[in-house]
Design a protein around this motif. Structure first.
Motif, mmCIF file in Angstrom:
data_model
loop_
_atom_site.group_PDB
_atom_site.id
_atom_site.type_symbol
_atom_site.label_atom_id
_atom_site.label_comp_id
_atom_site.label_asym_id
_atom_site.label_seq_id
_atom_site.Cartn_x
_atom_site.Cartn_y
_atom_site.Cartn_z
ATOM 1 N N MET A 300 0.830 -1.213 0.000
ATOM 2 C CA MET A 300 0.000 0.000 0.000
ATOM 3 C C MET A 300 0.864 1.263 0.000
ATOM 4 N N ALA A 301 1.933 1.261 0.788
ATOM 5 C CA ALA A 301 2.809 2.440 0.849
ATOM 6 C C ALA A 301 3.432 2.706 -0.513
ATOM 7 N N ALA A 302 3.842 1.639 -1.211
ATOM 8 C CA ALA A 302 4.433 1.811 -2.542
ATOM 9 C C ALA A 302 3.397 2.341 -3.529
ATOM 10 N N LEU A 303 2.178 1.851 -3.425
ATOM 11 C CA LEU A 303 1.133 2.258 -4.372
ATOM 12 C C LEU A 303 0.754 3.726 -4.186
ATOM 13 N N VAL A 304 0.428 4.114 -2.957
ATOM 14 C CA VAL A 304 -0.136 5.458 -2.763
ATOM 15 C C VAL A 304 0.886 6.566 -3.028
ATOM 16 N N SER A 305 2.169 6.203 -3.089
ATOM 17 C CA SER A 305 3.159 7.240 -3.391
ATOM 18 C C SER A 305 3.220 7.532 -4.888
ATOM 19 N N ASN A 306 2.491 6.771 -5.695
ATOM 20 C CA ASN A 306 2.458 7.011 -7.141
ATOM 21 C C ASN A 306 1.101 7.620 -7.493
ATOM 22 N N PRO A 307 1.085 8.723 -8.265
ATOM 23 C CA PRO A 307 -0.196 9.383 -8.587
ATOM 24 C C PRO A 307 -1.216 8.443 -9.236
ATOM 25 N N LEU A 308 -0.741 7.416 -9.973
ATOM 26 C CA LEU A 308 -1.682 6.510 -10.636
ATOM 27 C C LEU A 308 -2.399 5.585 -9.652
ATOM 28 N N ALA A 309 -1.899 5.511 -8.412
ATOM 29 C CA ALA A 309 -2.530 4.639 -7.425
ATOM 30 C C ALA A 309 -2.692 5.352 -6.089
ATOM 31 N N ALA A 310 -2.826 6.689 -6.148
ATOM 32 C CA ALA A 310 -2.893 7.503 -4.928
ATOM 33 C C ALA A 310 -4.098 7.140 -4.063
ATOM 34 N N SER A 311 -5.168 6.660 -4.696
ATOM 35 C CA SER A 311 -6.375 6.293 -3.932
ATOM 36 C C SER A 311 -6.487 4.792 -3.702
ATOM 37 N N ALA A 312 -5.382 4.089 -3.787
ATOM 38 C CA ALA A 312 -5.422 2.629 -3.596
ATOM 39 C C ALA A 312 -6.028 2.306 -2.232
ATOM 40 N N ALA A 313 -6.715 1.183 -2.160
ATOM 41 C CA ALA A 313 -7.373 0.799 -0.906
ATOM 42 C C ALA A 313 -7.390 -0.720 -0.752
ATOM 43 N N ILE A 314 -7.354 -1.149 0.499
ATOM 44 C CA ILE A 314 -7.561 -2.574 0.795
ATOM 45 C C ILE A 314 -9.074 -2.781 0.820
ATOM 46 N N VAL A 315 -9.586 -3.575 -0.086
ATOM 47 C CA VAL A 315 -11.043 -3.660 -0.242
ATOM 48 C C VAL A 315 -11.617 -5.007 0.176
ATOM 49 N N GLY A 316 -10.758 -5.977 0.468
ATOM 50 C CA GLY A 316 -11.332 -7.269 0.836
ATOM 51 C C GLY A 316 -10.271 -8.287 1.195
ATOM 52 N N ARG A 317 -10.730 -9.510 1.442
ATOM 53 C CA ARG A 317 -9.798 -10.588 1.781
ATOM 54 C C ARG A 317 -10.318 -11.928 1.260
ATOM 55 N N CYS A 318 -9.404 -12.876 1.185
ATOM 56 C CA CYS A 318 -9.732 -14.196 0.628
ATOM 57 C C CYS A 318 -10.009 -15.178 1.759
ATOM 58 N N THR A 319 -10.944 -16.069 1.482
ATOM 59 C CA THR A 319 -11.319 -17.075 2.474
ATOM 60 C C THR A 319 -11.245 -18.467 1.853
ATOM 61 N N ALA A 320 -11.102 -19.454 2.726
ATOM 62 C CA ALA A 320 -11.140 -20.841 2.240
ATOM 63 C C ALA A 320 -12.569 -21.249 1.928
ATOM 64 N N GLU A 321 -13.526 -20.595 2.614
ATOM 65 C CA GLU A 321 -14.927 -20.923 2.411
ATOM 66 C C GLU A 321 -15.454 -20.317 1.119
ATOM 67 N N ARG A 322 -16.542 -20.879 0.629
ATOM 68 C CA ARG A 322 -17.251 -20.370 -0.543
ATOM 69 C C ARG A 322 -16.308 -20.152 -1.725
ATOM 70 N N ALA A 323 -15.457 -21.148 -1.960
ATOM 71 C CA ALA A 323 -14.478 -21.053 -3.045
ATOM 72 C C ALA A 323 -15.168 -20.751 -4.375
ATOM 73 N N GLY A 324 -14.583 -19.826 -5.129
ATOM 74 C CA GLY A 324 -15.105 -19.497 -6.449
ATOM 75 C C GLY A 324 -16.172 -18.421 -6.448
ATOM 76 N N THR A 325 -16.540 -17.934 -5.250
ATOM 77 C CA THR A 325 -17.578 -16.892 -5.227
ATOM 78 C C THR A 325 -17.008 -15.583 -4.674
#
Lengths: 349, 349
Positions: A300-325
């Motif tokens: 995230m620190a590397a991304l937001v320091s570049n104008p093309l990714a200044a608004s980068a955000a952590i939007v979610g996470r991966c789970t073992a459950e509900r694979a493929g959805t």
């Protein structure tokens, strides 16, 4: 000889716009027709069967990545870019998504309609050159074809990219626990094009995000060596299509917090007015990045320091459950973010 | 935004069919527009400025060759082949002309018109697969786009090829004394297409020569290591255009004995009937090969043992005099074989 002149009968299956729209219909067409017979041909690498953004071949101790895209965007000049910028950035980004951030170069094959303006071709070429300079890449070789008046609507540009990487990233590499990072607001490209086509003058801020991402991706990869598990650029079919493909191929579930997803007010308003879901709309300067949890702050620190990714955000996470959805937490509840049948706008890229 | 909608004024320069016809008009368009600014970008290799069949980059102690072509042939199914076979053979041959006879693979990007028959797409794909098998190559990755009805006449297929070679052959390598070998009769592809378009039923033997040449070229290269000085496939613009380009870039004169040039009776008759010069007509399964004089017998022996080059002939030789020109000895006298303005038939490949 008759096959391409006789009118089709009512029972014949015909190609529709959905077959090119980056969603389920296109995937099926490729699996059932275009990739047939090529599925097991690549022994030491990942070819057509992997349905990734490109192919990867083992060459010595590195990977040679090859990726191709034909660009048919309409209109050819749009707010924030044009078909030339799109053709360069699109292929640079497909390479970057697989870990190639310093390509050997691109090829560029132009098919143009008789009667096309020479000055427009010059303008497109200048735009390609400027985008190449921005990305630090070059066009190695090309091809030029002309079709008769009425045989092609304007111009089609194919770019194919080649490059080496030591660290191959695939869209299938997500693991449970990985965080999902989005490099900026969604829907800008598709909404800007749709507004331009309908003649809306919504806002000067409504511009395509089309941009080459290789330098910002290079910084992200360098910030956390080995910790980026998957990448994909959410083009045709939007973030929904890309996330669905990543979840499905990786065999994980993906949970997305809707409130965390960057979205500008102008795109939100325009999408509402047009009756479109921003999650289904194309982007041309964004990446979805899967990151091991202990490395996400560095990425995230590397991304937001570049104008093309200044608004980068952590939007979610991966789970073992509900694979493929892909599950969207709207704040009011949870709903399935289904794989769209296809991008709602034809000729978006 | 107006640029692609307002009608052109009388003074504006417009693209014409000649700009895609493989001759002088196309070369000028590429030099003046499409290659602008990319001319000096490739440091350790040969890029756009070399105007070869492809680009070559130094990778370790080998050359990585990249070549691209978009195929717009009409009709898509023609006597002797179809757009699928052409798309594979065309790019395999461009690689072979630079010395790559075992490609790493090809990319394949298909742009198709809404309403196109699924069965025709299946047929084209089968043809691509069979041609790949014949050449021992594979399609690594692809792209699919759909344009609306009336926005594209049928289908356009781009193929881009990549491969390594230890021995790079270029079209600029001819030296005085080199012999010019032609691998078979000229004009078959263009004349077969023209006859098909006009609905002629001239002769069952009038078929396109479209074929992948990599295996026969491999045999020729192996028969005389280091002695093949230049190669080019005489596609758009025919043998005249290809010879002119080789003479001009190599800085040699080329003398051709017309009587030695293979030409079938049926193509000769059809060309006369259509008012076309077979030297200007496209071929899709032929090569022009420059060979050092002491190796020409070995190369000829390798060629004629392969059915694809059974009628190969030594048709001329290179001179230090009249550099950049091609002289045709007709038996009755000598005339300049000028660089054609372009292939006389649109959408020939």
């Amino acid at each position: 000889m008759k096959a391409d002149t006789a009118p089709p009968t009512a029972r014949e299956e015909l190609i529709t716009l959905k077959h090119g729209a980056g969603g389920r219909a296109m995937r099926r067409l490729i699996e059932e027709t275009l990739a047939q017979g090529f599925t097991s041909d690549v022994v030491d690498g990942f070819g057509l069967a992997a349905m990734d953004d490109g192919a990867a071949l083992r060459v010595g101790d590195r990977w040679l990545v090859v990726t191709t895209d034909s660009h048919v965007v309409h209109p050819i000049f749009f707010p924030g870019g044009d078909i030339g910028r799109l053709a360069i950035a699109g292929t640079v980004n497909d390479l970057a998504m697989m870990g190639v951030t310093e390509p050997l170069g691109l090829t560029c094959a132009v098919v143009v309609e008789e009667g096309f303006r020479r000055s427009d071709l010059d303008r497109i070429q200048r735009s390609m050159r400027e985008t190449c300079r921005e990305a630090g890449v070059t066009v190695l070789t090309g091809d030029t074809k002309v079709m008769g008046r009425g045989e092609l609507d304007g111009v089609v540009i194919n770019t194919t990219g080649v490059g080496f990487t030591d660290y191959l990233v695939r869209d299938a590499g997500l693991e449970p626990g990985d965080r999902i990072v989005l490099t900026g607001p969604i829907g800008d490209h598709g909404i800007a094009l749709m507004a331009a086509r309908r003649g809306f003058d919504l806002d000067a801020d409504l511009r395509s995000d089309v941009a080459p991402l290789n330098l910002v991706i290079r910084a992200a990869l360098a910030a956390a060596p080995g910790a980026i598990s998957a990448m994909k650029d959410p083009t045709r079919g939007g973030v929904a299509s890309a996330l669905h493909e990543m979840a499905s191929k990786s065999g994980v579930g993906i949970g997305i917090e809707e409130a965390a997803v960057p979205l500008t007010t102008v795109v939100r308003s325009a999408a509402e007015m047009l009756g479109l879901d921003p999650f289904h709309i194309a982007n041309e300067g964004k990446a979805i990045i899967g990151v091991r949890p202990d490395a996400v702050d560095r990425v995230m620190a590397a991304l937001v320091s570049n104008p093309l990714a200044a608004s980068a955000a952590i939007v979610g996470r991966c789970t073992a459950e509900r694979a493929g959805t892909v599950i969207l937490d709207t704040g009011l509840g949870r709903r399935l973010l289904a794989e769209p049948e296809g991008e709602p706008l034809p000729r978006i890229c």
